[in-house]
Design an enzyme around this catalytic site. Sequence first.
Site, short mmCIF file in Angstrom:
data_model
loop_
_atom_site.label_atom_id
_atom_site.label_comp_id
_atom_site.label_asym_id
_atom_site.label_seq_id
_atom_site.Cartn_x
_atom_site.Cartn_y
_atom_site.Cartn_z
N ASP A 58 0.83 -1.22 0.00
CA ASP A 58 0.00 0.00 0.00
C ASP A 58 0.86 1.25 0.00
O ASP A 58 0.70 2.14 -0.84
CB ASP A 58 -0.90 0.05 1.25
CG ASP A 58 -1.82 -1.15 1.34
OD1 ASP A 58 -2.32 -1.59 0.30
OD2 ASP A 58 -2.03 -1.64 2.47
N ARG A 60 0.55 5.62 17.50
CA ARG A 60 0.26 6.68 16.52
C ARG A 60 0.76 8.07 16.93
O ARG A 60 1.39 8.76 16.12
CB ARG A 60 -1.23 6.72 16.16
CG ARG A 60 -1.77 5.44 15.53
CD ARG A 60 -0.85 4.86 14.51
NE ARG A 60 -1.43 3.78 13.74
CZ ARG A 60 -0.73 2.98 12.96
NH1 ARG A 60 0.57 3.13 12.85
NH2 ARG A 60 -1.32 2.03 12.29
N ASP A 68 -7.00 5.09 12.84
CA ASP A 68 -5.62 5.56 12.74
C ASP A 68 -5.50 6.92 12.07
O ASP A 68 -4.69 7.74 12.48
CB ASP A 68 -4.76 4.51 12.01
CG ASP A 68 -4.56 3.27 12.88
OD1 ASP A 68 -4.51 3.43 14.11
OD2 ASP A 68 -4.47 2.16 12.33
N SER A 94 -5.12 -7.13 6.99
CA SER A 94 -4.42 -5.87 7.23
C SER A 94 -3.81 -5.99 8.61
O SER A 94 -4.51 -6.19 9.60
CB SER A 94 -5.41 -4.70 7.16
OG SER A 94 -4.86 -3.59 7.82
N1 ARG Z 1 -8.85 -1.50 15.66
C1 ARG Z 1 -7.52 -1.25 16.15
C2 ARG Z 1 -7.36 0.19 16.51
O1 ARG Z 1 -8.12 1.00 16.09
C3 ARG Z 1 -6.47 -1.77 15.23
C4 ARG Z 1 -6.11 -0.96 14.03
C5 ARG Z 1 -5.20 -1.74 13.15
N2 ARG Z 1 -4.68 -0.98 12.08
C6 ARG Z 1 -4.29 -1.52 10.92
N3 ARG Z 1 -3.79 -0.72 10.06
N4 ARG Z 1 -4.44 -2.78 10.64
O2 ARG Z 1 -6.48 0.53 17.25
#
Ligand code: ARG
Length: 396
Positions: A13, A93, A122, A172
């Site tokens: 990606d 993050r 995110d 993912s």
């Molecule tokens: N649902 C989780 C969160 O919001 C995991 C996010 C995972 N991100 C990813 N790019 N696969 O913290």
Amino acid sequence: MEKVVFAYSGGLDTSVMIRWLIEKYDVDVVTVTVDVGQQEDLKAIEEKALKVGASRHYSIDARKEFAEKFLWASVKANALYQGKYPLSTALSRPLIASKLVEVARKEKAEAIAHGCTGRGNDQVRFEVSLKALAPEMKIIAPVREWNLSREMEIAYAREKGIPIPVKDKPYSIDQNLWGRSVECGPLDDPAVEPPEDAFEWTVQPEKAPDTPQYITLGFDNGVPVALNGREMEAVKLIEELNSLAGRHGVGRIDHVEDRTVGLKTREVYECPAALTLIEAHRDLEKLTLTRSELTFKHLVDLEWTWLVYSGLWVDPLRRELEAFIEESQKGVTGEVKIKLFKGSLSVVGRKALTRDLSLTTRRLAEAIDQTLAKGFIEHWGLQAVARSLGKTEEDR
Ligand code: ARG
């Protein structure tokens, strides 16, 4: 615009996005990979970034900072979103955002780009942090703007000569010291058990060793400092605990989660060290804090967890809550004994070193004349007894 700083993971990606940024905006793309313990080959990532077209690449080792500043704060706050998720992705993050800002300033870039979709948490976490730290910076989210499907992405990569990974799982994945988040593909259906290939850090519980393993975790004022009696630096302690607990199938989480952006989604995680440390810490607090402190702190913990989950790391309330949490941790010092066995994690013993309220309340109670308890009960139950005496039909 001449230069964009881009958060690069090394995956397909973000590789495709380097090229897209160059073509769409006619800019120099400076890529940044922040090592938060995702266990990837940073050298290979750098080479790939430059090969795909980045003009410069930064690899930043932030593991120690991540562990000591972010993960230990989350242990002190017993942070489990909706009682389940130790915030592994969420915690990384704001740290990554701060590193992107550092590089962007150094490089005199006009914009920062990230590879998040428009459906997840995110993007919220990155952008709120970026706006707070560098309000002058433009933010670009190619996935949101471009609206690319996986198939289109592969076709684009082929056309531009971008390497396509051969064995690509349908998930993912986001990984760091605190855990592994796995989404998409067969996991999207909340009715279906996660396929075994979704997991990498934990063995299938039924295949875990037939004999339990006991471990001890040492805490100093709420901070994990030792594993099995050996003092250990944060990153090492977490890494060792991840493999130790993972070997016993401990750390799998299957969760229906409410995202900040409103979606309700099935999420799968592997967080062996995080779950073990939080469970142990919470247990030690029971021995060292009063009931009033525990009750109130639980509310503070929930609020702290929500701020971090929902991308509001920069909200001043987070620090204000931490002032309370920090004060409460004085004396949360001791050792917790844990049994790991076929996917289960149980606290089987705890010892407080500087303050043990179970011991001291028992001692004080011994000095009290037992017959006095009778009077206490009369007063304590007064309102409940009064109501039951005047019982009406509706009360029954
Ligand atoms: N649902 C989780 C969160 O919001 C995991 C996010 C995972 N991100 C990813 N790019 N696969 O913290």
